[in-house]
Design a protein around this motif. Structure first.
Motif, short mmCIF file in Angstrom:
data_model
loop_
_atom_site.label_atom_id
_atom_site.label_comp_id
_atom_site.label_asym_id
_atom_site.label_seq_id
_atom_site.Cartn_x
_atom_site.Cartn_y
_atom_site.Cartn_z
N LEU A 118 -0.09 2.06 7.24
CA LEU A 118 0.28 1.29 8.90
C LEU A 118 -0.46 0.77 9.27
O LEU A 118 -1.65 1.49 9.75
CB LEU A 118 1.14 2.43 8.75
N CYS A 158 -1.49 8.40 6.72
CA CYS A 158 -0.83 7.67 5.99
C CYS A 158 -2.30 7.61 4.94
O CYS A 158 -3.42 6.99 5.33
CB CYS A 158 -0.38 6.18 6.19
N PRO A 159 -1.88 8.51 3.97
CA PRO A 159 -3.76 8.08 2.96
C PRO A 159 -4.25 7.03 2.18
O PRO A 159 -4.85 6.65 1.71
CB PRO A 159 -2.66 9.74 1.91
N ARG A 181 0.94 -0.97 0.19
CA ARG A 181 -0.43 -0.06 -0.05
C ARG A 181 1.18 0.88 0.44
O ARG A 181 0.35 2.15 -0.55
CB ARG A 181 -0.74 0.17 1.91
N CYS A 182 2.02 0.93 0.33
CA CYS A 182 3.25 2.30 0.56
C CYS A 182 3.40 2.92 -0.60
O CYS A 182 3.84 2.64 -1.26
CB CYS A 182 4.20 2.02 1.38
N ILE A 183 3.07 3.92 -0.90
CA ILE A 183 3.45 4.81 -2.70
C ILE A 183 4.95 5.88 -1.66
O ILE A 183 5.13 6.58 -2.51
CB ILE A 183 2.29 5.64 -2.54
N GLY A 184 5.22 5.72 -0.39
CA GLY A 184 6.52 6.58 -0.45
C GLY A 184 6.40 7.93 -0.63
O GLY A 184 7.53 8.11 -0.53
N VAL A 226 11.78 7.22 5.25
CA VAL A 226 11.23 6.47 3.89
C VAL A 226 11.85 5.66 3.27
O VAL A 226 12.16 6.62 2.82
CB VAL A 226 9.60 6.88 3.46
N CYS A 263 3.11 10.52 6.85
CA CYS A 263 3.31 9.56 7.78
C CYS A 263 4.92 10.11 8.34
O CYS A 263 4.74 10.65 9.82
CB CYS A 263 3.89 8.12 7.84
#
Ligand code: SF4
Ligand code: SF4
Length: 459
Positions: free
Chosen positions: A413, A408-409, A240-243, A276, A247
């Motif tokens: 997390l 976090c969008p 899911r993380c787009i960097g 990140v 956060c």
């Protein structure tokens, strides 16, 4: 009735066809470039966009997701191209078009293909404000004073500037130690086929649980930690993380994390509690991110080496840092394999009215003291008090979350207690994608990662 939004009678569904006229665009051929240099791209960044966000100290301090650079602009050039031209990192370049000239440091990196250069928009201000002024370099100074006749935007294409080394250098305050993982498997991926096969076979991930069950007499020297009510844990879903780094900004805001500025970032003294990390594949063709924060290890190497027990293991699994015990030996940081501890080399203060930004629930730290992620302990305490006031025995899953998870969008997390069998974290740690970073060190981290899923794209 009014409070619920009013009353509308049921309407039968209606089907209709919509067709929109698609305008035919004829993009004019820009023709041969008047200059003979490398093709250049000017791109808006996730932090500054066109520069309007540049006078914000957090946005300057938080590293760019791809280059991991802070406080100032740079010219991205592929390492192969840079090697051929004899350009090294931090070489101050003169970039010249028919319309203007700027000076900007070089950053050889895999974010651009060979033979192309790129400059992020948004930096190079001279009269914007205290955090934006005086940093290189503004690529808009290289543009023709025209707008695109078709779409009305600034004309950014067709630039082939002359690029020359000035013989000077300007250090880039980047926070990454390396482009690559060097085989350490920190940010791990899994193919969709492999993930599906593992799930179908009922395979379980190999997790060293940060719970009494995670200990083995043959492997563990220290006694197991016992928990009664909560074992706080975070799951990080790398798929899911787009960097984006939101956060990190959330943590700066919640936890009064100090902004140290360019000179101190250059010395590796940034204070962020969560970062990140970006890693390129070995061929440099793709990048991935790993969100790194204190792992609140069950078997925490930082705790055993402090002569004064400033890192303290709580009854809920938190690795607490007791500021007024700490006298700054930094042994804990040396023994922390995840390098998430931050030392206050100075008492960092906030200029002017920015001190009103401080969160009154979080202690500010001073020179000589170590600090790090607390899993937002102030929010945990507030949630427990709230549960008590409302007559509940325990905090329920989802009653609160940490600042990074809240910000976090993409919902990458997830925070909760492993002692609650119905919590999201208890369920997610059994996902076939689950793994722990540097698990072989037997630290039994309480931050569990879910591998990023890769898919073959056929066009
Ligand atoms: S991640 Fe580092 S600082 Fe955090 S508990 Fe583990 S060893 Fe200590
Ligand atoms: S965890 Fe969320 S907020 Fe942090 S970088 Fe990834 S997507 Fe952005």
């Amino acid at each position: 009735m009014v409070m619920r939004g009013g009353y509308w009678p049921e309407q039968p569904p209606v089907s209709s066809k919509i067709s929109l006229p698609v305008p035919a665009f004829n993009f004019p051929d820009p023709g041969p470039s008047p200059q003979a240099g490398l093709p250049m791209v000017i791109y808006p960044t996730i932090q500054f966009y066109d520069g309007r966000m540049a006078n914000h100290m957090w946005v300057q301090e938080i590293p760019d997701p791809m280059t991991q650079a802070t406080w100032g602009g740079w010219l991205e050039i592929h390492p192969e191209t840079a090697g051929k031209l004899g350009i090294k990192k931090a070489d101050l370049l003169q970039v010249k078009t028919d319309y203007g000239t700027i000076r900007i440091p070089a950053l050889p990196i895999y974010t651009v293909p060979e033979g192309v250069v790129a400059i992020p928009a948004g930096q190079g201000h001279s009269n914007f404000g205290r955090f934006a002024n005086g940093l290189p370099g503004n690529p808009f100074e290289l543009l023709a004073p025209d707008i695109d006749p078709v779409c009305g935007a600034i004309l950014r294409q067709g630039l082939n500037p002359e690029i020359e080394k000035t013989g000077e250098t300007f250090d880039i305050a980047n926070t990454d130690g390396s482009f690559f993982q060097h085989g350490r498997e920190m940010a791990v991926t899994i193919s969709l086929e492999e993930r599906n096969a593992m799930a179908a076979s009922g395979q379980k991930p190999q997790i060293y649980y940060p719970l009494p069950d995670g200990y083995e007499k043959s492997k563990d020297f220290y006694p197991r930690q016992m928990y009664k009510e909560y074992r706080w844990t975070m799951v990080v879903d790398l798929d899911r993380c787009i960097g984006c780094g939101a956060c990190v900004a959330g943590c700066y805001s919640e936890n009064n994390v100090a902004v140290v500025k360019r000179e101190q970032v250059l010395k590796g003294r940034e204070m962020s509690w969560i970062r990140v990390q970006r890693y390129f594949d070995d061929d440099g063709k793709a990048a991935k991110w790993l969100v790194m924060l204190c792992q609140h290890c069950d078997n925490a190497p930082c705790e055993y080496v402090c002569p004064i027990f400033a890192p303290h293991h709580s009854q809920e699994g938190l690795n607490n840092q007791i500021y007024n015990r700490c006298f700054g030996t930094r042994f804990c940081s040396q023994n922390d394999p995840y390098k998430v501890r931050r030392f206050n080399w100075f008492t960092f203060t906030r200029p002017g009215s920015l001190k009103w930004q401080l969160n009154p629930d979080v202690t500010v730290r001073q020179k000589g003291v170590m600090e790090k992620c607390s899993f937002c302990v102030q929010r945990i305490i507030e949630a427990k008090l709230d549960a008590k006031v409302k007559g509940r025995e325990r905090v329920r899953d989802g009653d609160f979350t940490t600042a990074c998870a809240q910000t976090c969008p993409t919902g990458a997390l997830i925070f909760g207690s492993l002692l609650d069998p119905d919590s999201r974290v208890s369920k997610l740690i059994n996902d076939v994608r689950a793994y722990q970073v540097l698990a072989h060190l037997n630290t039994k981290p309480a931050v569990i990662y879910l591998k990023r899923v890769t898919q073959k794209i056929t066009v």
